[in-house]
Design a protein around this motif. Structure first.
Motif, short mmCIF file in Angstrom:
data_model
loop_
_atom_site.label_atom_id
_atom_site.label_comp_id
_atom_site.label_asym_id
_atom_site.label_seq_id
_atom_site.Cartn_x
_atom_site.Cartn_y
_atom_site.Cartn_z
N ASN A 30 118.20 -13.20 55.28
CA ASN A 30 119.22 -13.44 56.30
C ASN A 30 119.07 -14.88 56.80
O ASN A 30 118.08 -15.20 57.46
N PRO A 31 120.04 -15.74 56.51
CA PRO A 31 119.91 -17.15 56.89
C PRO A 31 119.96 -17.40 58.39
O PRO A 31 119.69 -18.51 58.83
N ASP A 32 120.28 -16.38 59.16
CA ASP A 32 120.36 -16.54 60.62
C ASP A 32 119.13 -16.04 61.35
O ASP A 32 119.07 -16.11 62.58
N LYS A 33 118.14 -15.53 60.62
CA LYS A 33 116.98 -14.92 61.27
C LYS A 33 115.67 -15.43 60.69
O LYS A 33 115.61 -15.91 59.56
N GLY A 34 114.63 -15.27 61.47
CA GLY A 34 113.27 -15.57 61.03
C GLY A 34 113.07 -16.99 60.54
O GLY A 34 113.60 -17.95 61.11
N CYS A 38 118.16 -21.85 61.64
CA CYS A 38 118.10 -23.27 61.97
C CYS A 38 117.58 -23.41 63.41
O CYS A 38 118.15 -22.82 64.33
N TYR A 39 116.52 -24.15 63.58
CA TYR A 39 115.93 -24.34 64.89
C TYR A 39 116.61 -25.50 65.62
O TYR A 39 117.17 -26.39 64.98
N THR A 91 119.39 -20.67 48.95
CA THR A 91 118.60 -21.65 49.72
C THR A 91 117.42 -20.94 50.39
O THR A 91 116.34 -21.52 50.49
N CYS A 92 117.66 -19.71 50.84
CA CYS A 92 116.56 -18.93 51.45
C CYS A 92 115.50 -18.61 50.41
O CYS A 92 114.30 -18.75 50.67
#
Length: 166
Positions: A30-34, A38-39, A91-92
């Motif tokens: 999940n590109p939105d978590k962990g 993106c910080y 990318t993940c």
């Protein structure tokens, strides 16, 4: 001899990492978590512009060019809107693969204790892994923004009312 052992170990680690990346389940990425989110400090990937990634990312070896039969295409040609979710997940996968390979590379410190092992480990991590992690962290927010933009455009088109003149 220790240099040879470390080199062989790093090569095998890279191969194991590559195989790990090909077999890891993408639906869990999940590109939105962990790790993948993106910080704030990354400013949606803009911080990586300081490293001129846009210029050098095309010059580093890339498995999708070396073994295209094993990797999904990474270009935005043709009807790429359908490929964006896969590209974002890739990318993940690439990022976690290089993180795992970097961690595996720390074993060189045990294979060759002292300065030699430290240098080999540093080169392996800093040259063969960190640039690829940075590339993924730079590209993922850009791909997500593009995906969001295309989704909004699609929703706008679907919401338009067709007025027909008779």
């Amino acid at each position: 001899m220790k240099l040879f052992k470390c080199t062989i170990y790093c090569a095998i680690s890279g191969l194991v990492g590559f195989l790990f990346g090909r077999f890891v389940s993408r639906w869990q990425m999940n590109p939105d978590k962990g790790l993948f989110r993106c910080y704030k400090i990354e400013k949606n990937g803009a911080i990586y512009e300081n490293f001129n990634i846009r210029i050098w990312q095309k010059r580093v070896p890339d498995m999708s060019r070396i073994a295209p039969f094993l990797m999904p295409p990474k270009n935005l040609s043709g009807d790429y809107a359908e490929r964006l979710p896969t590209m974002i997940q890739e990318t993940c996968v690439a990022e976690i693969t290089h993180v795992v390979v970097s961690i595996l590379g720390l074993r060189c410190l045990k294979i060759w204790p002292g300065m030699g092992g430290f240098v080999v480990t540093a080169v392996f991590i800093l040259i063969f892994n960190v640039p690829y992690i940075l590339i993924q962290r730079y590209n993922r927010p850009r791909l997500i923004r593009l995906q969001d933009k295309l989704q909004k455009r699609k929703e706008t088109r679907e919401g338009e009312v067709c007025v027909c003149l008779s």
